[in-house]
Write an enzyme that holds these catalytic residues in place. Structure first.
Site, short mmCIF file in Angstrom:
data_model
loop_
_atom_site.label_atom_id
_atom_site.label_comp_id
_atom_site.label_asym_id
_atom_site.label_seq_id
_atom_site.Cartn_x
_atom_site.Cartn_y
_atom_site.Cartn_z
CE LYS A 71 -4.29 -1.64 2.11
NZ LYS A 71 -5.21 -1.55 3.26
CG ASN A 115 2.78 -5.02 12.57
OD1 ASN A 115 2.38 -4.06 13.26
ND2 ASN A 115 2.30 -6.24 12.72
CG ASN A 132 -5.01 -2.63 15.00
OD1 ASN A 132 -4.13 -2.61 15.85
ND2 ASN A 132 -4.74 -2.43 13.70
CB CYS A 149 -15.36 3.54 16.65
SG CYS A 149 -13.69 3.37 16.07
CB CYS A 184 1.34 9.63 29.37
SG CYS A 184 -0.06 10.73 29.72
P1 ATP Z 1 -10.90 -2.78 5.83
O1 ATP Z 1 -11.56 -1.87 6.83
O2 ATP Z 1 -11.87 -3.38 4.88
O3 ATP Z 1 -9.97 -3.77 6.47
P2 ATP Z 1 -8.50 -1.45 5.05
O4 ATP Z 1 -7.65 -2.68 5.05
O5 ATP Z 1 -8.18 -0.38 4.05
O6 ATP Z 1 -10.02 -1.84 4.89
P3 ATP Z 1 -8.69 0.59 6.99
O7 ATP Z 1 -9.35 0.52 8.30
O8 ATP Z 1 -9.33 1.39 5.92
O9 ATP Z 1 -8.46 -0.88 6.52
O10 ATP Z 1 -7.20 1.10 7.14
C1 ATP Z 1 -6.36 0.77 8.20
C2 ATP Z 1 -4.98 0.56 7.66
O11 ATP Z 1 -4.07 0.51 8.75
C3 ATP Z 1 -4.82 -0.71 6.85
O12 ATP Z 1 -4.25 -0.41 5.59
C4 ATP Z 1 -3.88 -1.55 7.71
O13 ATP Z 1 -3.01 -2.36 6.94
C5 ATP Z 1 -3.12 -0.48 8.48
N1 ATP Z 1 -2.58 -0.98 9.76
C6 ATP Z 1 -3.30 -1.49 10.79
N2 ATP Z 1 -2.48 -1.88 11.78
C7 ATP Z 1 -1.21 -1.58 11.39
C8 ATP Z 1 0.08 -1.76 11.98
N3 ATP Z 1 0.22 -2.32 13.18
N4 ATP Z 1 1.17 -1.35 11.29
C9 ATP Z 1 1.03 -0.80 10.05
N5 ATP Z 1 -0.15 -0.61 9.45
C10 ATP Z 1 -1.27 -1.01 10.10
ZN ZN Z 2 -1.79 9.23 29.35
#
Ligand code: ATP
Ligand code: ZN
Length: 270
Positions: free
Chosen positions: A90, A113, A150, A216, A249
């Site tokens: 991406k 990651n 997440n 959320c 913090c």
């Molecule tokens: P969907 O909601 O259908 O999964 P998406 O994969 O584009 O769609 P989004 O919620 O739109 O997900 O975007 C969140 C993005 O954050 C994603 O591209 C995901 O790969 C990225 N992401 C999540 N956790 C991490 C992480 N720990 N390190 C790097 N990138 C991350």
């Molecule tokens: Zn704090």
């Protein structure tokens, strides 16, 4: 009529033309300074890719992009990625598209990651790289945008930004895409992401079960935030929690309190 006809003003390939077009809108008078700013975007999905594109079109100086994922056909219902980019990371696909939109932006692709030890190290060192800096500053970037989906990743961005004393913004969209929130986090001054435990932690409910209710879960403690159906956008200020579990913090909170006389003097001088 008094309306100015802008169609006659041809925007040529000069990088300053783009800036001048925006400057003419008159919202900020030192608009050209946008070229000095660096923004880090974590997560190049639904929110992050659009934020990256808008900043690119506005003429931001430098963008640092982080994501571990690859472009899939399933992402095509979103804006931004193109079918021929399926299989690319991406971040690489984003650099390709963004450089076509505005070749003047310095773009950095980090396929990693942020929650792994190695990923976190690279994340931290890239944020502190000051090679682009023209002004003196502690950090290598001006703003971090958290566009992940997440809780774990949000906590890692929180950790990094608390350690680096870095201002950042957190965003979240509910599963039904009808509501969302934006939170500005200034270490020591406003609540950090760990100061107020989100619903998923406070309630002990599993993140996946909650997601289906259109809440959320990995975000703020309640469902508050923007509601697109009601066009309701409440705002609130959250002070840091002196009992926060994040030690970085607590350090920033102490510094903020100690710097109060300096802030007061500066305010008086104005
Ligand atoms: P969907 O909601 O259908 O999964 P998406 O994969 O584009 O769609 P989004 O919620 O739109 O997900 O975007 C969140 C993005 O954050 C994603 O591209 C995901 O790969 C990225 N992401 C999540 N956790 C991490 C992480 N720990 N390190 C790097 N990138 C991350
Ligand atoms: Zn704090």
């Amino acid at each position: 009529s008094k309306v100015k006809d802008m169609s006659a003003e041809v925007v040529d390939s000069n990088p300053y033309s783009r800036l001048m077009a925006l400057q003419r809108m008159g919202i900020v008078d030192n608009y050209e300074r946008i070229r000095e700013f660096s923004v880090a975007i974590v997560g190049i999905g639904g929110v992050g890719s659009v934020a990256a594109e808008m900043l690119t079109r506005c003429g931001i100086g430098r963008l640092l992009l982080y994501d571990y994922d690859k472009v899939e056909l399933a992402n095509m219902n979103r804006l931004f990625f193109r079918p021929e980019q399926v299989g690319m990371t991406k971040t690489d696909a984003a650099v390709q598209t963004l450089s076509e939109i505005n070749p003047d932006v310095v773009l950095e692709s980090y396929t990693l990651n942020i929650t792994t030890v190695e990923g976190f190290d690279t994340f931290m060192s890239s944020l502190t790289n000051k090679s682009f800096r023209t002004t003196k500053s502690d950090s290598g970037v001006d703003l971090v945008l958290s566009c992940v989906d997440n809780y774990e990743a949000r906590m890692v961005v929180n950790q990094a930004c608390n350690e680096l004393n870095q201002t950042w913004m957190e965003s979240g969209v509910s599963e039904d895409a009808v509501s969302g929130h934006i939170q500005l986090l200034i270490p020591g001054e406003t609540a950090c992401f760990a100061c107020v435990p989100p619903l998923v932690v406070a309630s002990g409910i599993d993140e996946r079960t909650l997601k289906r209710e259109g809440v959320c879960a990995a975000s703020l403690p309640t469902t508050m935030g923007y509601n697109a159906l009601k066009d309701y956008f409440p705002t609130m200020e959250m002070k840091p929690n002196s009992q926060c579990s994040n030690t970085a913090c607590l350090e920033r909170q102490k510094e903020y309190i100690l710097a109060k006389p300096t802030r007061d003097a500066a305010a008086k001088a104005k």
